[in-house]
Design a protein around this motif. Structure first.
Motif, PDB file in Angstrom:
ATOM      1  N   ARG A 316      29.506  44.451  42.798  1.00  0.00           N
ATOM      2  CA  ARG A 316      30.049  45.549  43.611  1.00  0.00           C
ATOM      3  C   ARG A 316      31.512  45.837  43.275  1.00  0.00           C
ATOM      4  O   ARG A 316      32.043  46.874  43.669  1.00  0.00           O
ATOM      5  CB  ARG A 316      29.912  45.207  45.101  1.00  0.00           C
ATOM      6  N   ALA A 317      32.160  44.943  42.569  1.00  0.00           N
ATOM      7  CA  ALA A 317      33.560  45.125  42.173  1.00  0.00           C
ATOM      8  C   ALA A 317      33.719  44.685  40.722  1.00  0.00           C
ATOM      9  O   ALA A 317      32.823  44.076  40.128  1.00  0.00           O
ATOM     10  CB  ALA A 317      34.490  44.348  43.097  1.00  0.00           C
ATOM     11  N   THR A 318      34.862  45.000  40.168  1.00  0.00           N
ATOM     12  CA  THR A 318      35.105  44.738  38.746  1.00  0.00           C
ATOM     13  C   THR A 318      36.484  44.112  38.547  1.00  0.00           C
ATOM     14  O   THR A 318      37.478  44.584  39.116  1.00  0.00           O
ATOM     15  CB  THR A 318      35.033  46.037  37.926  1.00  0.00           C
ATOM     16  N   ARG A 319      36.512  43.060  37.752  1.00  0.00           N
ATOM     17  CA  ARG A 319      37.806  42.547  37.287  1.00  0.00           C
ATOM     18  C   ARG A 319      38.012  43.046  35.865  1.00  0.00           C
ATOM     19  O   ARG A 319      37.181  42.788  34.987  1.00  0.00           O
ATOM     20  CB  ARG A 319      37.854  41.022  37.313  1.00  0.00           C
ATOM     21  N   VAL A 320      39.099  43.792  35.656  1.00  0.00           N
ATOM     22  CA  VAL A 320      39.420  44.332  34.342  1.00  0.00           C
ATOM     23  C   VAL A 320      40.373  43.363  33.653  1.00  0.00           C
ATOM     24  O   VAL A 320      41.528  43.198  34.086  1.00  0.00           O
ATOM     25  CB  VAL A 320      40.050  45.733  34.441  1.00  0.00           C
ATOM     26  N   ALA A 321      39.889  42.680  32.621  1.00  0.00           N
ATOM     27  CA  ALA A 321      40.722  41.733  31.867  1.00  0.00           C
ATOM     28  C   ALA A 321      41.404  42.472  30.725  1.00  0.00           C
ATOM     29  O   ALA A 321      40.754  43.168  29.945  1.00  0.00           O
ATOM     30  CB  ALA A 321      39.858  40.596  31.333  1.00  0.00           C
TER      31      ALA A 321
END
Length: 399
Positions: A316-321
């Protein structure tokens, strides 16, 4: 007194000089081009080296009147030169400069070697630089830097130029028609100088942009990875989310041209440049490779930003590395200390993430894009300073 015609860094001028005046004195005293340094004034140390009709020459022993009709390129004229830009990055990376007094002349001679040598031969480099003396470095770093640039360019398929483009023998500056050959104000044709900004955007690849510094960062967006990845494929919307960024042209789906405006108190800078975006839908990753320059301060930058979308909270969410690499050269580079750049990047990334989140979650409206924001570096600097002082005070108080 004699009035002579010269083309200096692409601009036609007519200085009035005495027959005994040396070219270095004309450049420094009349044109304020003080990047040409004077050392021995006997043609021995090489600090005054510049390009006359594309060939290195000692300006401290070259009479100005003997250069009538010549194209002169000083270190200031290499601000946008592709080879000089690569050499500046390599000199920084290999610790090839200390006091810097010999560096302008060293760059001039090194540029000639990068053009001429077919491969990175240490002996040939040392011989080619033997006319440029340095009292600080011991030369090892300089040789490594020049060798690295030659090797990198040959690996990219950029062949050596026989004679570095010279078409005739004789004293440099004496070839007829030098003014006509250097008629372009942006790039004197006789010198073979190529501006970094003139590179075809489609040819930009990681080997052409060699970051001097790098670090990692990340942020979280309350949207699915596929949504965030799709947003990163919309350059205009993405630029509107980034403080200070604007898009001026989209010449191709993977190419952008634009600018980033920065305000530091009363000072302002506008870095105009171009970039290429690569995207991989299979693993939701991508990369931006670009260059830019602020003409007012003559500060140049280049870099790469790589990203990957990682699902969190059950998708449901995203971590952008992010992996960020950059190089900065010019007056503004003096304030760009590593720790400060990372702190500023962290604040900018936070603002960027908030704008992306608002857009993806409908705050900006279904078809509306966020308004471009000006990047106020002074406010960011003050906030960074406040946080650092707070952290210092906490450490001084102890547990």
């Amino acid at each position: 007194m004699n009035k002579i015609q010269l083309t200096v860094n692409g601009s036609a001028i007519e200085p009035t000089v005495e027959p005994r005046t040396h070219l270095a004195d004309v450049l420094r005293d009349q044109l304020d081009l003080t990047g040409t340094h004077l050392g021995c004034e006997h043609g021995v140390c090489g600090a005054c080296t510049l390009l006359l009709d594309g060939a290195p020459a000692r300006s401290c022993i070259t009479l100005a009147v003997a250069c009538a009709g010549a194209a002169v390129t000083t270190i200031e004229g290499l601000d946008e030169d592709e080879i000089a830009a690569e050499l500046r990055v390599a000199f920084t990376r290999e610790h090839a400069l200390q006091c810097g007094y010999c560096t302008p002349g060293m760059i001039m001679s090194a540029r000639d070697l990068v053009l001429r040598l077919d491969h990175a031969d240490e002996h040939a480099i040392r011989v080619g630089l033997s006319g440029n003396l340095c009292r600080c470095t011991g030369y090892a770093g300089i040789v490594r830097a020049v060798s690295a640039v030659i090797a990198a360019r040959r690996q990219r398929g950029i062949a050596a130029v026989i004679g570095a483009g010279r078409t005739s023998l004789g004293p440099v500056g004496s070839q007829p028609g030098a003014i006509a050959a250097a008629a372009s104000p942006a790039r004197p044709a006789a010198t073979g100088i190529k501006r970094s900004g003139d590179l075809a955007l489609g040819s930009l690849d990681p080997s052409e942009v060699m970051p001097a510094k790098s670090f990692d960062a990340s942020f979280t967006v309350n949207a699915a990875p596929e949504q965030v990845f799709a947003l990163f494929g919309q350059p205009k919307t993405l630029a509107a989310c980034f403080p200070g960024a604007t898009i001026t042209d989209l010449p191709a789906p993977d190419r952008i041209e634009g600018a980033i405006s920065v305000a530091i108190g009363p000072l302002s800078a506008v870095f105009r440049g171009s970039a290429r975006i690569d995207r991989n839908a299979a693993d939701l990753s991508g990369r931006l490779i670009g260059t830019g320059r602020d003409r007012r301060s003559r500060t140049s930058t280049s870099g790469q930003i790589s990203w990957r979308m990682l699902p969190i909270d059950e998708g449901r969410a995203t971590r952008v590395a992010l992996a960020i690499g950059y190089s900065l050269s010019g007056p503004l580079a003096q304030i760009a200390r590593d720790g400060l750049v990372r702190d500023l990047a962290s604040r900018i990334t936070t603002t960027f993430a908030q704008n992306c989140d608002r857009h993806l979650n409908g705050t900006a409206g279904p078809t509306e894009t966020p308004e471009p924001q000006r990047l106020n570096a002074l406010a960011l600097l003050l906030d960074v300073a406040r946080k650092r002082l707070t952290g210092l005070a906490q450490r001084l108080r102890g547990p």
